[in-house]
Scaffold this motif. Structure first.
Motif, PDB file in Angstrom:
ATOM      1  N   GLN A  23      45.362  40.242  30.243  1.00 26.62           N
ATOM      2  CA  GLN A  23      44.477  39.321  30.679  1.00 26.62           C
ATOM      3  C   GLN A  23      44.368  37.968  30.227  1.00 26.62           C
ATOM      4  OE1 GLN A  23      40.845  41.676  30.205  1.00 26.62           O
ATOM      5  NE2 GLN A  23      41.406  42.950  32.198  1.00 26.62           N
ATOM      6  N   GLY A  49      39.344  38.768  39.673  1.00 25.76           N
ATOM      7  CA  GLY A  49      37.896  38.175  39.917  1.00 25.76           C
ATOM      8  C   GLY A  49      37.441  36.958  39.216  1.00 25.76           C
ATOM      9  N   TYR A  50      38.089  36.699  38.196  1.00 20.89           N
ATOM     10  CA  TYR A  50      37.598  35.530  37.492  1.00 20.89           C
ATOM     11  C   TYR A  50      38.631  34.344  37.378  1.00 20.89           C
ATOM     12  CZ  TYR A  50      33.789  38.434  35.597  1.00 20.89           C
ATOM     13  OH  TYR A  50      32.724  39.049  35.426  1.00 20.89           O
ATOM     14  N   ARG A  51      39.206  33.886  38.794  1.00 20.82           N
ATOM     15  CA  ARG A  51      40.028  32.880  38.811  1.00 20.82           C
ATOM     16  C   ARG A  51      39.511  31.510  38.291  1.00 20.82           C
ATOM     17  NH1 ARG A  51      42.259  31.480  44.504  1.00 20.82           N
ATOM     18  NH2 ARG A  51      40.314  30.970  44.589  1.00 20.82           N
ATOM     19  N   TRP A 111      38.725  30.901  35.134  1.00 21.35           N
ATOM     20  CA  TRP A 111      37.941  30.870  33.931  1.00 21.35           C
ATOM     21  C   TRP A 111      38.821  31.113  32.674  1.00 21.35           C
ATOM     22  CZ3 TRP A 111      32.654  33.197  33.363  1.00 21.35           C
ATOM     23  CH2 TRP A 111      31.802  33.056  34.198  1.00 21.35           C
ATOM     24  N   TRP A 138      39.422  32.164  28.232  1.00 18.63           N
ATOM     25  CA  TRP A 138      38.911  32.783  26.970  1.00 18.63           C
ATOM     26  C   TRP A 138      38.416  31.760  25.959  1.00 18.63           C
ATOM     27  CZ3 TRP A 138      37.647  37.432  27.111  1.00 18.63           C
ATOM     28  CH2 TRP A 138      38.302  38.534  28.025  1.00 18.63           C
ATOM     29  N   LEU A 142      34.141  34.806  27.373  1.00 16.36           N
ATOM     30  CA  LEU A 142      34.725  34.361  28.686  1.00 16.36           C
ATOM     31  C   LEU A 142      33.813  33.271  29.280  1.00 16.36           C
ATOM     32  CD1 LEU A 142      37.191  35.150  30.515  1.00 16.36           C
ATOM     33  CD2 LEU A 142      35.751  36.689  31.775  1.00 16.36           C
ATOM     34  N   PRO A 158      33.534  30.015  32.214  1.00 18.37           N
ATOM     35  CA  PRO A 158      34.322  29.141  33.364  1.00 18.37           C
ATOM     36  C   PRO A 158      34.987  27.765  33.009  1.00 18.37           C
ATOM     37  CG  PRO A 158      31.980  28.695  33.410  1.00 18.37           C
ATOM     38  CD  PRO A 158      32.061  29.611  32.330  1.00 18.37           C
ATOM     39  N   ALA A 215      36.667  26.815  38.145  1.00 19.86           N
ATOM     40  CA  ALA A 215      36.222  28.050  38.268  1.00 19.86           C
ATOM     41  C   ALA A 215      35.040  28.205  39.402  1.00 19.86           C
ATOM     42  CB  ALA A 215      35.648  28.853  37.066  1.00 19.86           C
ATOM     43  N   VAL A 218      31.430  29.843  40.355  1.00 19.16           N
ATOM     44  CA  VAL A 218      30.362  30.115  39.646  1.00 19.16           C
ATOM     45  C   VAL A 218      29.479  30.095  40.427  1.00 19.16           C
ATOM     46  CG1 VAL A 218      31.131  29.293  37.466  1.00 19.16           C
ATOM     47  CG2 VAL A 218      29.747  27.798  38.544  1.00 19.16           C
TER      48      VAL A 218
END
Length: 288
Positions: free
Chosen positions: A35, A60-62, A64, A66, A86, A88, A92, A94
């Motif tokens: 991830q 599901g978090y394209r 985003w 870290w 995490l 955006p 992203a 949102v």
């Protein structure tokens, strides 16, 4: 800590920016290698902390990222990890900003059959038994006994005036800027009553895009009542016009031969003419 804030020559931020491996190890411990993507940058938080950013490959978090915040407590202290979150990225997707339910209805949302209650303490309205400082409202209330339950307050009128002035039928619209004149001088303009009459009215010209709407006195369109169109002939007129009222002069060509002066004939007096005739007659008689 005071020395770090006042005497830093940039070495602290360099140390924080170089702590990529430490930040990656922290996020791998929380999320797992599958991830976490490439390192994409570092953001300065303050004089003693910074955040390292890694691509997030979470389903599901394209878009985003870290974010791993690292800090330095002292020049001789090791760099530590403050948090891993995490967040955006710029691309992203949102959720929109949260809006309270009573503010989500916008102008134009009310449809047929919909009911929208007014707030109990709406600042735009005041009880009708209070003076509204609008002469037109006071006159209507007096004629009808008490009048309506609520009338517009000063705040409500100013709020409406600001909205109309900056709206589609205000002086800053594209139509108004290209109009030949303003509504205040138009015969189709009907002023509002009361304190709003100085700045607003209704348009009654069915050709105008503002027909039936409240318009600013400085609004305008191409259907102004005082526009006059110059009517010209439909027959085309030649652009070249000859003026024969003037005489053109051309100089005569010069001749090479000299012009001889005229000789005036000799004049003979009546006495000399009679003597000559007598002499001719005498010579004729002698011949016979």
């Amino acid at each position: 800590m005071t020395l770090l804030l006042t005497l830093d020559d940039g070495s602290i931020q360099r140390k924080l920016a170089e702590a990529v491996d430490l930040a990656r190890a922290a996020v791998l411990e929380d999320a797992g290698a599958e991830q976490v993507g490439a390192h994409v940058g570092v953001d300065r938080e303050d004089a003693v902390s910074a955040s390292h950013l890694f691509e997030a490959t979470v389903s599901g978090y394209r878009g985003w990222r870290w974010s791993v915040t690292v800090a330095l407590a002292g020049e001789e202290e090791p760099i530590t990890v403050s948090e891993v979150v995490l967040i955006p990225g710029p691309e992203a997707r949102v959720a929109p900003a949260w809006v309270p339910w009573d503010r989500r209805v916008q102008a134009g949302d009310l449809g047929v059959g919909d009911i929208f209650p007014v707030e109990k303490d709406d600042p735009r309205l005041v009880p009708a038994y209070l003076e509204s400082d609008d002469p037109a409202v006071e006159e209507v209330a007096m004629e009808a006994g008490l009048g309506r339950v609520h009338v517009l307050s000063r705040h409500g009128r100013l709020d409406a005036a600001a909205r109309w002035h900056s709206g589609e039928f205000g002086p800053r619209s594209d139509m108004a800027r290209s109009a030949p004149d303003v509504c205040g001088s138009c015969g189709f303009f009907v002023p509002l009553a009361g304190s709003l009459s100085a700045a607003f009215g209704a348009c009654t010209n069915d050709i105008s895009p503002a027909d039936g709407h409240v318009v600013d006195v400085e609004y305008g369109c191409g259907a102004h009542s005082e526009i006059e169109v110059e009517v010209t002939s439909s027959v085309p007129v030649a652009e070249l016009v000859y003026d024969d009222s003037l005489i053109d002069f051309e100089p005569a060509p010069e001749t090479s031969a000299e012009v001889q002066p005229e000789v005036e004939p000799e004049t003979v007096s009546p006495a000399e003419e009679t003597a000559d005739e007598a002499q001719v007659e005498a010579e004729s008689a002698s011949e016979y």
